[in-house]
Motif scaffolding. Structure first.
Motif, PDB file in Angstrom:
ATOM      1  N   SER A   1      70.310  34.404  14.481  1.00 34.47           N
ATOM      2  CA  SER A   1      69.554  34.930  13.345  1.00 34.47           C
ATOM      3  C   SER A   1      68.566  33.897  12.821  1.00 34.47           C
ATOM      4  CB  SER A   1      70.523  35.345  12.230  1.00 34.47           C
ATOM      5  OG  SER A   1      69.824  35.755  11.077  1.00 34.47           O
ATOM      6  N   ARG A   2      68.998  32.649  12.729  1.00 30.50           N
ATOM      7  CA  ARG A   2      68.073  31.594  12.284  1.00 30.50           C
ATOM      8  C   ARG A   2      66.923  31.414  13.274  1.00 30.50           C
ATOM      9  NH1 ARG A   2      72.979  29.125  10.791  1.00 30.50           N
ATOM     10  NH2 ARG A   2      73.014  27.926  12.731  1.00 30.50           N
ATOM     11  N   ALA A   3      67.237  31.560  14.562  1.00 34.82           N
ATOM     12  CA  ALA A   3      66.191  31.438  15.580  1.00 34.82           C
ATOM     13  C   ALA A   3      65.159  32.550  15.421  1.00 34.82           C
ATOM     14  CB  ALA A   3      66.811  31.488  16.976  1.00 34.82           C
ATOM     15  N   ILE A   4      65.604  33.746  15.037  1.00 29.46           N
ATOM     16  CA  ILE A   4      64.671  34.863  14.809  1.00 29.46           C
ATOM     17  C   ILE A   4      63.733  34.528  13.656  1.00 29.46           C
ATOM     18  CG2 ILE A   4      64.479  37.286  14.141  1.00 29.46           C
ATOM     19  CD1 ILE A   4      67.300  37.659  15.399  1.00 29.46           C
ATOM     20  N   ASP A   5      64.291  34.020  12.555  1.00 28.23           N
ATOM     21  CA  ASP A   5      63.460  33.652  11.409  1.00 28.23           C
ATOM     22  C   ASP A   5      62.476  32.551  11.777  1.00 28.23           C
ATOM     23  OD1 ASP A   5      64.386  35.498   9.655  1.00 28.23           O
ATOM     24  OD2 ASP A   5      65.724  34.161   8.565  1.00 28.23           O
ATOM     25  N   ASP A   6      62.935  31.583  12.560  1.00 32.10           N
ATOM     26  CA  ASP A   6      62.044  30.500  12.979  1.00 32.10           C
ATOM     27  C   ASP A   6      60.947  31.017  13.905  1.00 32.10           C
ATOM     28  OD1 ASP A   6      63.564  28.770  11.518  1.00 32.10           O
ATOM     29  OD2 ASP A   6      64.707  28.001  13.216  1.00 32.10           O
TER      30      ASP A   6
ATOM     31  N   THR B   1      57.859  35.856   8.139  1.00 36.54           N
ATOM     32  CA  THR B   1      58.896  36.630   7.454  1.00 36.54           C
ATOM     33  C   THR B   1      60.194  35.840   7.407  1.00 36.54           C
ATOM     34  OG1 THR B   1      59.495  37.734   9.528  1.00 36.54           O
ATOM     35  CG2 THR B   1      57.886  38.832   8.113  1.00 36.54           C
ATOM     36  N   SER B   2      60.098  34.526   7.363  1.00 41.85           N
ATOM     37  CA  SER B   2      61.289  33.688   7.336  1.00 41.85           C
ATOM     38  C   SER B   2      62.166  34.056   6.143  1.00 41.85           C
ATOM     39  CB  SER B   2      60.889  32.218   7.248  1.00 41.85           C
ATOM     40  OG  SER B   2      62.019  31.392   7.234  1.00 41.85           O
ATOM     41  N   GLY B   3      63.458  34.220   6.395  1.00 40.17           N
ATOM     42  CA  GLY B   3      64.383  34.622   5.341  1.00 40.17           C
ATOM     43  C   GLY B   3      64.585  36.119   5.264  1.00 40.17           C
TER      44      GLY B   3
ATOM     45  N   VAL C   1      65.980  40.931  16.527  1.00 38.49           N
ATOM     46  CA  VAL C   1      66.047  39.992  17.647  1.00 38.49           C
ATOM     47  C   VAL C   1      64.996  40.307  18.710  1.00 38.49           C
ATOM     48  CG1 VAL C   1      67.793  41.322  18.907  1.00 38.49           C
ATOM     49  CG2 VAL C   1      67.631  38.871  19.265  1.00 38.49           C
ATOM     50  N   GLY C   2      64.581  41.574  18.802  1.00 39.59           N
ATOM     51  CA  GLY C   2      63.577  41.963  19.788  1.00 39.59           C
ATOM     52  C   GLY C   2      62.201  41.378  19.524  1.00 39.59           C
ATOM     53  N   LYS C   3      61.977  40.815  18.331  1.00 38.96           N
ATOM     54  CA  LYS C   3      60.687  40.188  18.038  1.00 38.96           C
ATOM     55  C   LYS C   3      60.441  38.958  18.896  1.00 38.96           C
ATOM     56  CE  LYS C   3      59.940  41.794  13.311  1.00 38.96           C
ATOM     57  NZ  LYS C   3      59.773  41.391  11.896  1.00 38.96           N
ATOM     58  N   ILE C   4      61.498  38.492  19.546  1.00 45.04           N
ATOM     59  CA  ILE C   4      61.320  37.391  20.490  1.00 45.04           C
ATOM     60  C   ILE C   4      60.318  37.777  21.568  1.00 45.04           C
ATOM     61  CG2 ILE C   4      62.521  36.088  22.315  1.00 45.04           C
ATOM     62  CD1 ILE C   4      64.946  36.034  20.500  1.00 45.04           C
ATOM     63  N   GLY C   5      60.231  39.068  21.872  1.00 46.87           N
ATOM     64  CA  GLY C   5      59.315  39.540  22.905  1.00 46.87           C
ATOM     65  C   GLY C   5      57.962  39.990  22.398  1.00 46.87           C
ATOM     66  N   VAL C   6      57.680  39.793  21.096  1.00 45.68           N
ATOM     67  CA  VAL C   6      56.389  40.198  20.520  1.00 45.68           C
ATOM     68  C   VAL C   6      55.468  38.981  20.465  1.00 45.68           C
ATOM     69  CG1 VAL C   6      55.232  41.164  18.496  1.00 45.68           C
ATOM     70  CG2 VAL C   6      57.495  42.004  19.171  1.00 45.68           C
ATOM     71  N   ARG C   7      54.195  39.181  20.789  1.00 46.63           N
ATOM     72  CA  ARG C   7      53.237  38.079  20.813  1.00 46.63           C
ATOM     73  C   ARG C   7      53.081  37.440  19.437  1.00 46.63           C
ATOM     74  NH1 ARG C   7      48.391  41.326  23.380  1.00 46.63           N
ATOM     75  NH2 ARG C   7      49.547  43.016  22.370  1.00 46.63           N
ATOM     76  N   ASP C   8      52.902  36.126  19.430  1.00 51.88           N
ATOM     77  CA  ASP C   8      52.858  35.360  18.185  1.00 51.88           C
ATOM     78  C   ASP C   8      51.813  35.872  17.213  1.00 51.88           C
ATOM     79  OD1 ASP C   8      54.859  33.767  19.081  1.00 51.88           O
ATOM     80  OD2 ASP C   8      53.618  32.037  19.541  1.00 51.88           O
TER      81      ASP C   8
END
Length: 537
Positions: A246-251, A256-258, A304-311
């Motif tokens: 979860s922290r990795a997702i926020d980072d 949208t951190s937090g 968690v799927g935002k890991i696959g979305v472009r920065d």
């Protein structure tokens, strides 16, 4: 004596500490009655110095009181063998111990050798809190340190006794029987303790038979406690992994951190309110600890799927891509200067003198209006009247590319249809990732709950367009939490936070007028003030 108040005949949740000596495994009916040498199926406990624990067999000729105890012991083995929730196990063990030992109170403590403390778990509603006492004080601490049982007829006459708990609670400790709890390798787990034998208000000392029964119960307790501790360690490992992810997702999405932590807390607040509701439609809905845990994990991992979305999509603060508005303004300014140069050159070649009425000013004004328009439309504000027509005119002139026109024509937000589709794909990606995890049975719906948090009851949600109660209730709870946080969060570069009352009006409209959200859940969210968060969130 260092003690903690644990209910005798009431089902409170307290802490546990496994016991002493080699321990039998989950005994069934045969084990408790089929060994001639040990009629209860349990070997006699080692006789520690100072205790007479080898007097008579555990089960002499049939006797009502002893038969009752053996039946309670058997029932305890059956009831507790399947319990893996540590504080629930302790609470039930405390209750059973008080009944079997005919005492006013009993306690189970676990040993924390690193902190040199004994601790117990006390259930409070859907949660459990931990209470700790120093290992160096009290009768229970003495048993934990030495590994030796004690049987004290008058606690206040024993110098090891710590009367502080009595002074705080108003309880009067008289007789005490306490035994160490050990795992199958002989490692000390904690202490099981009984206080004040007799329930008629007159405490009497514990006898040798009490010692044998508590030793047998302690052996069973140690097996169950060791098993529950192993489950707890696995749960703590899973908890650590989920929290780290979860922290990795926020980072990954600093814009949208937090967000995940706030959505998690808001969702749990609303779920607890549903659990405590006494009126329809929630009066028959129960949120157990496991269901709350399932909701918590789903909320922590819902993005968690935002890991696959472009920065650049995650943090896109303007409608044009990063640097796009600067390039467009520069291009328009160059267009203005080129037009001026070409016009002046033509006039000079024709022998004319340039003047203010030569058309230069009118063209420059047109370019400036275009620059002002695209600069304003690049921000994520509302569409003004005539903006789209003016943009279309610029495109027809060749001043805007097709991609620039599409981006500046976005009616809401900053994402183009293609970018929005990419962003929305994170829900499907989250589901695909979460369903690959071999969740325990109690957590098997984590993927589905996370999958549902963007669905709307009127069918306008995504990715499946579910309608009404086809949406998982926990997903509907998360949807309300997610929307409220998105509206009120101050860390979004592409939008301003709205005040609470405006956010409330939007959610109520979505529920009551559009039917997109669960009306009763939205009312409960605000009536019970589920939107309130701890200061550190």
């Amino acid at each position: 004596m260092a003690r903690l108040r644990c209910a005798g005949r009431r089902s409170e949740r307290a802490a546990a500490h496994p016991g002493s000596g080699p321990l039998p495994r989950s005994p069934g009916p045969a084990a408790l009655g089929g060994d001639r040498r040990h009629p209860a199926g349990l070997p006699p406990a080692r006789r520690p110095e100072g205790l007479s624990m080898a007097a008579a067999p555990l089960m002499p000729a049939p006797h009502d009181a002893e038969t009752r105890r053996l039946r309670l012991l058997l029932d305890t083995a059956r009831e507790l063998s399947a319990e893996v929730d540590l504080d629930l196990l302790i609470a039930r063990l405390v209750e059973r111990t008080s009944k079997i030992m005919n005492c006013l109170r009993s306690s189970v403590f676990l040993l924390d050798p690193e902190r040199e403390q004994l601790y117990t778990l006390v259930a409070q509603g859907l949660e459990a809190r931990e209470i700790r006492i120093p290992l160096a004080t009290g009768l229970a601490g003495h048993v934990a340190r030495t590994g030796q049982p004690i049987n004290v007829a008058d606690a206040y006459a024993d110098p090891r006794f710590n009367p502080e708990v009595d002074r705080r609670t108003g309880f009067r400790t008289v007789s005490v029987l306490a035994l160490p709890l050990q795992d199958h390798k002989g490692n000390r787990l904690g202490v099981i303790q009984c206080l004040n034998k007799g329930l008629d208000g007159h405490a009497v000392p514990f006898d040798a038979e009490d010692e044998r029964f508590l030793a047998a119960l302690g052996s069973l307790a140690a097996v169950f406690l060791e098993n529950a501790k192993l489950y707890r360690e696995q749960d703590e490992l899973l908890e650590a992994l989920v929290s780290a992810f979860s922290r990795a997702i926020d980072d990954r999405d600093p814009c949208t951190s937090g967000h995940t932590r706030r959505v998690t807390q808001l969702s749990l607040n609303l779920a607890r309110a549903v659990h405590n509701a006494r009126q329809p439609p929630f009066d028959r809905i129960e949120y157990t600890r496991e269901r709350l845990r399932q909701l918590r994990y789903a909320a922590l991992l819902h993005d968690v799927g935002k890991i696959g979305v472009r920065d650049y999509i995650l943090c896109k603060a303007e409608r044009l891509p990063q640097g796009g508005i600067e390039n467009l303004r520069l291009r328009l300014e160059l267009l203005r200067e080129r037009h001026r140069g070409q016009t002046l050159e033509k006039m000079l070649s024709e022998g004319r003198t340039p003047d203010a009425e030569s058309g230069l000013r009118a063209f420059a004004d047109d370019v400036q209006r275009a620059i002002d328009l695209v600069t304003a439309r690049n921000q994520p504000g509302p569409v003004r009247g005539g903006d789209l027509e003016a943009l279309d005119e610029l495109r027809s002139k060749g001043w805007l590319t097709a991609d620039e026109f599409d981006a500046l024509s976005i009616r809401q937000g900053t994402l183009t249809p293609t970018e929005m589709a990419d962003m929305r794909a994170h829900v499907q990606k989250s589901y695909e990732m979460l369903r690959q995890i071999p969740w325990p049975k109690a957590l098997k719906e984590v993927p589905e709950v996370a999958y549902s948090h963007h669905e709307k009851r009127d069918g306008t949600g995504y990715p499946r367009g579910l309608i009404g109660d086809a949406i998982h209730l926990d997903g509907q709870i998360m949807a309300i939490a997610d929307i409220y946080d998105a509206l009120t969060a101050s860390d979004r570069p592409y939008k301003k936070a709205v005040p609470h009352e405006r956010a409330k009006a939007i959610l109520v409209e979505e529920a009551e007028q559009r039917g997109a959200l669960h009306p009763a859940l939205v009312r409960l969210f605000f009536d019970r003030e589920c939107y309130r968060l701890p200061a550190d969130l």
